[in-house]
Write a protein that holds these residues in place. Structure first.
Motif, PDB file in Angstrom:
ATOM      1  N   GLU A  56       0.813  -1.224   0.000  1.00  0.00           N
ATOM      2  CA  GLU A  56       0.000   0.000   0.000  1.00  0.00           C
ATOM      3  C   GLU A  56       0.847   1.275   0.000  1.00  0.00           C
ATOM      4  O   GLU A  56       0.396   2.329  -0.429  1.00  0.00           O
ATOM      5  CB  GLU A  56      -0.934  -0.024   1.211  1.00  0.00           C
ATOM      6  CG  GLU A  56      -1.941   1.102   1.280  1.00  0.00           C
ATOM      7  CD  GLU A  56      -3.070   0.991   0.260  1.00  0.00           C
ATOM      8  OE1 GLU A  56      -3.189  -0.053  -0.426  1.00  0.00           O
ATOM      9  OE2 GLU A  56      -3.835   1.967   0.137  1.00  0.00           O
ATOM     10  N   GLN A  57       2.086   1.162   0.482  1.00  0.00           N
ATOM     11  CA  GLN A  57       2.903   2.383   0.557  1.00  0.00           C
ATOM     12  C   GLN A  57       3.329   2.863  -0.832  1.00  0.00           C
ATOM     13  O   GLN A  57       3.581   4.055  -1.039  1.00  0.00           O
ATOM     14  CB  GLN A  57       4.146   2.139   1.428  1.00  0.00           C
ATOM     15  CG  GLN A  57       3.788   1.932   2.886  1.00  0.00           C
ATOM     16  CD  GLN A  57       4.997   1.908   3.825  1.00  0.00           C
ATOM     17  OE1 GLN A  57       4.834   2.153   5.007  1.00  0.00           O
ATOM     18  NE2 GLN A  57       6.176   1.611   3.322  1.00  0.00           N
ATOM     19  N   LYS A  58       3.442   1.895  -1.778  1.00  0.00           N
ATOM     20  CA  LYS A  58       3.902   2.255  -3.120  1.00  0.00           C
ATOM     21  C   LYS A  58       2.872   3.166  -3.771  1.00  0.00           C
ATOM     22  O   LYS A  58       1.724   2.768  -3.978  1.00  0.00           O
ATOM     23  CB  LYS A  58       4.096   0.994  -3.961  1.00  0.00           C
ATOM     24  CG  LYS A  58       5.246   1.095  -4.930  1.00  0.00           C
ATOM     25  CD  LYS A  58       5.315  -0.091  -5.856  1.00  0.00           C
ATOM     26  CE  LYS A  58       6.315  -1.121  -5.384  1.00  0.00           C
ATOM     27  NZ  LYS A  58       6.536  -2.169  -6.408  1.00  0.00           N
ATOM     28  N   VAL A  93      12.433  -1.953   9.030  1.00  0.00           N
ATOM     29  CA  VAL A  93      11.639  -2.184   7.819  1.00  0.00           C
ATOM     30  C   VAL A  93      10.174  -1.977   8.167  1.00  0.00           C
ATOM     31  O   VAL A  93       9.640  -2.626   9.069  1.00  0.00           O
ATOM     32  CB  VAL A  93      11.872  -3.599   7.251  1.00  0.00           C
ATOM     33  CG1 VAL A  93      11.068  -3.779   5.967  1.00  0.00           C
ATOM     34  CG2 VAL A  93      13.356  -3.841   7.004  1.00  0.00           C
ATOM     35  N   ASP A  94       9.548  -1.026   7.466  1.00  0.00           N
ATOM     36  CA  ASP A  94       8.153  -0.644   7.720  1.00  0.00           C
ATOM     37  C   ASP A  94       7.362  -0.875   6.443  1.00  0.00           C
ATOM     38  O   ASP A  94       7.844  -0.554   5.349  1.00  0.00           O
ATOM     39  CB  ASP A  94       8.119   0.846   8.113  1.00  0.00           C
ATOM     40  CG  ASP A  94       6.764   1.317   8.597  1.00  0.00           C
ATOM     41  OD1 ASP A  94       5.822   0.487   8.703  1.00  0.00           O
ATOM     42  OD2 ASP A  94       6.641   2.529   8.881  1.00  0.00           O
ATOM     43  N   MET A  95       6.184  -1.463   6.563  1.00  0.00           N
ATOM     44  CA  MET A  95       5.361  -1.677   5.363  1.00  0.00           C
ATOM     45  C   MET A  95       3.879  -1.668   5.722  1.00  0.00           C
ATOM     46  O   MET A  95       3.502  -1.948   6.862  1.00  0.00           O
ATOM     47  CB  MET A  95       5.715  -3.010   4.702  1.00  0.00           C
ATOM     48  CG  MET A  95       5.332  -4.194   5.535  1.00  0.00           C
ATOM     49  SD  MET A  95       5.860  -5.769   4.830  1.00  0.00           S
ATOM     50  CE  MET A  95       7.438  -6.009   5.627  1.00  0.00           C
ATOM     51  N   ALA A 104      -3.071  -3.207   6.988  1.00  0.00           N
ATOM     52  CA  ALA A 104      -2.349  -3.433   8.243  1.00  0.00           C
ATOM     53  C   ALA A 104      -0.962  -2.827   8.077  1.00  0.00           C
ATOM     54  O   ALA A 104      -0.419  -2.780   6.970  1.00  0.00           O
ATOM     55  CB  ALA A 104      -2.253  -4.921   8.548  1.00  0.00           C
ATOM     56  N   ASP A 105      -0.399  -2.362   9.177  1.00  0.00           N
ATOM     57  CA  ASP A 105       0.841  -1.578   9.157  1.00  0.00           C
ATOM     58  C   ASP A 105       1.740  -2.086  10.283  1.00  0.00           C
ATOM     59  O   ASP A 105       1.291  -2.157  11.432  1.00  0.00           O
ATOM     60  CB  ASP A 105       0.446  -0.100   9.373  1.00  0.00           C
ATOM     61  CG  ASP A 105       1.583   0.889   9.204  1.00  0.00           C
ATOM     62  OD1 ASP A 105       2.731   0.467   8.997  1.00  0.00           O
ATOM     63  OD2 ASP A 105       1.301   2.108   9.290  1.00  0.00           O
ATOM     64  N   SER A 106       2.961  -2.449   9.957  1.00  0.00           N
ATOM     65  CA  SER A 106       3.873  -2.895  11.017  1.00  0.00           C
ATOM     66  C   SER A 106       5.324  -2.662  10.625  1.00  0.00           C
ATOM     67  O   SER A 106       5.729  -2.950   9.501  1.00  0.00           O
ATOM     68  CB  SER A 106       3.656  -4.387  11.316  1.00  0.00           C
ATOM     69  OG  SER A 106       4.587  -4.872  12.262  1.00  0.00           O
ATOM     70  N   ALA A 107       6.087  -2.132  11.567  1.00  0.00           N
ATOM     71  CA  ALA A 107       7.525  -1.912  11.380  1.00  0.00           C
ATOM     72  C   ALA A 107       8.286  -2.722  12.413  1.00  0.00           C
ATOM     73  O   ALA A 107       7.785  -2.951  13.524  1.00  0.00           O
ATOM     74  CB  ALA A 107       7.857  -0.433  11.539  1.00  0.00           C
ATOM     75  N   ILE A 200       0.382   1.643  16.960  1.00  0.00           N
ATOM     76  CA  ILE A 200       1.271   2.180  17.992  1.00  0.00           C
ATOM     77  C   ILE A 200       2.667   1.880  17.458  1.00  0.00           C
ATOM     78  O   ILE A 200       2.954   0.739  17.085  1.00  0.00           O
ATOM     79  CB  ILE A 200       1.025   1.511  19.360  1.00  0.00           C
ATOM     80  CG1 ILE A 200      -0.446   1.671  19.772  1.00  0.00           C
ATOM     81  CG2 ILE A 200       1.953   2.100  20.415  1.00  0.00           C
ATOM     82  CD1 ILE A 200      -0.800   1.005  21.111  1.00  0.00           C
ATOM     83  N   GLU A 201       3.502   2.901  17.347  1.00  0.00           N
ATOM     84  CA  GLU A 201       4.754   2.736  16.601  1.00  0.00           C
ATOM     85  C   GLU A 201       5.879   3.609  17.131  1.00  0.00           C
ATOM     86  O   GLU A 201       6.430   4.433  16.399  1.00  0.00           O
ATOM     87  CB  GLU A 201       4.510   3.017  15.113  1.00  0.00           C
ATOM     88  CG  GLU A 201       3.766   4.311  14.803  1.00  0.00           C
ATOM     89  CD  GLU A 201       3.602   4.530  13.286  1.00  0.00           C
ATOM     90  OE1 GLU A 201       4.633   4.497  12.591  1.00  0.00           O
ATOM     91  OE2 GLU A 201       2.469   4.724  12.826  1.00  0.00           O
ATOM     92  N   PRO A 202       6.229   3.447  18.406  1.00  0.00           N
ATOM     93  CA  PRO A 202       7.256   4.327  18.974  1.00  0.00           C
ATOM     94  C   PRO A 202       8.593   4.253  18.241  1.00  0.00           C
ATOM     95  O   PRO A 202       9.089   3.168  17.955  1.00  0.00           O
ATOM     96  CB  PRO A 202       7.396   3.819  20.420  1.00  0.00           C
ATOM     97  CG  PRO A 202       6.853   2.429  20.403  1.00  0.00           C
ATOM     98  CD  PRO A 202       5.785   2.427  19.355  1.00  0.00           C
ATOM     99  N   TYR A 231       9.426  -0.145  16.657  1.00  0.00           N
ATOM    100  CA  TYR A 231       8.557  -1.316  16.502  1.00  0.00           C
ATOM    101  C   TYR A 231       7.129  -0.809  16.411  1.00  0.00           C
ATOM    102  O   TYR A 231       6.730   0.083  17.166  1.00  0.00           O
ATOM    103  CB  TYR A 231       8.720  -2.288  17.674  1.00  0.00           C
ATOM    104  CG  TYR A 231      10.089  -2.931  17.701  1.00  0.00           C
ATOM    105  CD1 TYR A 231      10.318  -4.123  17.035  1.00  0.00           C
ATOM    106  CD2 TYR A 231      11.146  -2.308  18.359  1.00  0.00           C
ATOM    107  CE1 TYR A 231      11.583  -4.703  17.023  1.00  0.00           C
ATOM    108  CE2 TYR A 231      12.405  -2.878  18.361  1.00  0.00           C
ATOM    109  CZ  TYR A 231      12.613  -4.074  17.687  1.00  0.00           C
ATOM    110  OH  TYR A 231      13.874  -4.634  17.681  1.00  0.00           O
ATOM    111  N   GLU A 232       6.396  -1.376  15.473  1.00  0.00           N
ATOM    112  CA  GLU A 232       5.024  -0.915  15.223  1.00  0.00           C
ATOM    113  C   GLU A 232       4.091  -2.097  15.039  1.00  0.00           C
ATOM    114  O   GLU A 232       4.407  -3.034  14.295  1.00  0.00           O
ATOM    115  CB  GLU A 232       4.989  -0.072  13.932  1.00  0.00           C
ATOM    116  CG  GLU A 232       3.567   0.246  13.450  1.00  0.00           C
ATOM    117  CD  GLU A 232       3.527   0.997  12.124  1.00  0.00           C
ATOM    118  OE1 GLU A 232       4.451   0.834  11.308  1.00  0.00           O
ATOM    119  OE2 GLU A 232       2.558   1.743  11.927  1.00  0.00           O
ATOM    120  N   HIS A 233       2.946  -2.039  15.708  1.00  0.00           N
ATOM    121  CA  HIS A 233       1.863  -2.984  15.455  1.00  0.00           C
ATOM    122  C   HIS A 233       0.596  -2.221  15.120  1.00  0.00           C
ATOM    123  O   HIS A 233       0.414  -1.077  15.544  1.00  0.00           O
ATOM    124  CB  HIS A 233       1.574  -3.843  16.687  1.00  0.00           C
ATOM    125  CG  HIS A 233       2.450  -5.053  16.818  1.00  0.00           C
ATOM    126  ND1 HIS A 233       2.687  -5.914  15.772  1.00  0.00           N
ATOM    127  CD2 HIS A 233       3.126  -5.559  17.891  1.00  0.00           C
ATOM    128  CE1 HIS A 233       3.475  -6.906  16.200  1.00  0.00           C
ATOM    129  NE2 HIS A 233       3.762  -6.701  17.461  1.00  0.00           N
TER     130      HIS A 233
END
Ligand code: MF3
Ligand code: CO
Length: 252
Positions: A56-58, A93-95, A104-107, A200-202, A231-233
């Motif tokens: 989705e980021q592209k 790495v974030d995507m 969904a988004d997680s780094a 949440i992605e501190p 880290y992101e969830h």
């Protein structure tokens, strides 16, 4: 406006999150000295395609890649590139994954080979900070309780929390309400309700929390050149507490 999601919508976002989590688990196996973030980018692009999902980021606001790959002092939105990672580096790495229209988004920050004790601690504290934030994400609490828990913990460990980038609601688009800062005061912000889905992605810095923008207009890095981790969830609020939609540990 905060869009609340139905159990069915949350179920769809969970499928998306499972693909994302599985992709991170594969990255953990292949990230080692010598690999380039360009290769990581291509791996992710291919992995998502094979699972019927879209990166989705592209194309998002002109961003050109499936991943953000942020190395060492890069805080976020690093561009994939062709020079190899070295022993002792860290890379975030974030995507964002789109599966049947649900996002969904997680780094995740990866250590490249062996890293210094200090860097190891930075990764540990940042990950723990994420989980301390998630603990606060329950019905009846306020969004500010999340950031307060994160900031208090991170600062007690001698690190700092980035202010310039925050978590966000997510659904059929990447960025929705509410804003989710990783710092601030308890009891402030919107009340947390069933059906909210947000990240949440501190981002946690070894030194000062201040960031500066690269000339490319995207990549933020620390002003003191020290390392930054993240880290992101993506989490969903239910009656039974927060569900981590991008959880890697619950995958078989
Ligand atoms: N994944 C990012 C986040 O955690 C959003 C990236 S924006 C992009 O909020 F343009 F780089 F894709
Ligand atoms: Co992200």
């Amino acid at each position: 406006m905060i869009v609340l999601k139905s159990p069915r919508e949350i179920e769809m976002m969970k499928k998306s999150g499972e693909i994302l989590a599985a992709c991170h688990k594969e990255l953990a196996k292949i990230i080692k000295p010598g690999i380039t973030t360009w290769e990581i980018e291509n791996f992710v692009d291919q992995f998502l395609k094979e699972h019927g999902a879209v990166p989705e980021q592209k194309g998002y606001k002109g961003y050109q890649y499936a991943t953000c790959a942020s190395i060492n002092d890069e805080v976020c939105h690093g561009f994939p590139r062709k020079d190899p990672l070295k022993e002792g580096d860290i890379v975030t790495v974030d995507m964002v994954v789109n599966y049947n229209g649900a996002l969904a988004d997680s780094a995740w920050t990866y250590a490249v080979g062996n890293v210094s004790t200090k860097t190891e601690k930075l990764l540990e504290v940042t990950k723990e900070a994420l989980y301390k934030g998630i603990e606060q994400a329950k019905i009846g609490n306020r969004i500010g309780d999340i950031g307060h828990a994160i900031q208090t913990y991170v600062e007690s460990e001698g690190f700092s929390v980035v202010r310039d980038f925050i978590g966000h609601g997510i659904g059929s688009v990447i960025h929705e309400k509410p804003d989710v800062p990783h710092f601030g005061l308890p009891g402030k912000g919107p009340r947390i309700k069933e059906g909210m889905v947000f990240t949440i992605e501190p981002m946690v810095n070894e030194g000062t929390y201040h960031t500066q923008m690269d000339d490319n207009g995207w990549t933020a890095r620390t002003i003191d050149g020290k390392n930054s981790a993240q880290y992101e969830h993506t989490i969903a609020i239910t009656k039974d507490g927060p569900i981590i939609l991008t959880d890697q540990d619950s995958l078989s």
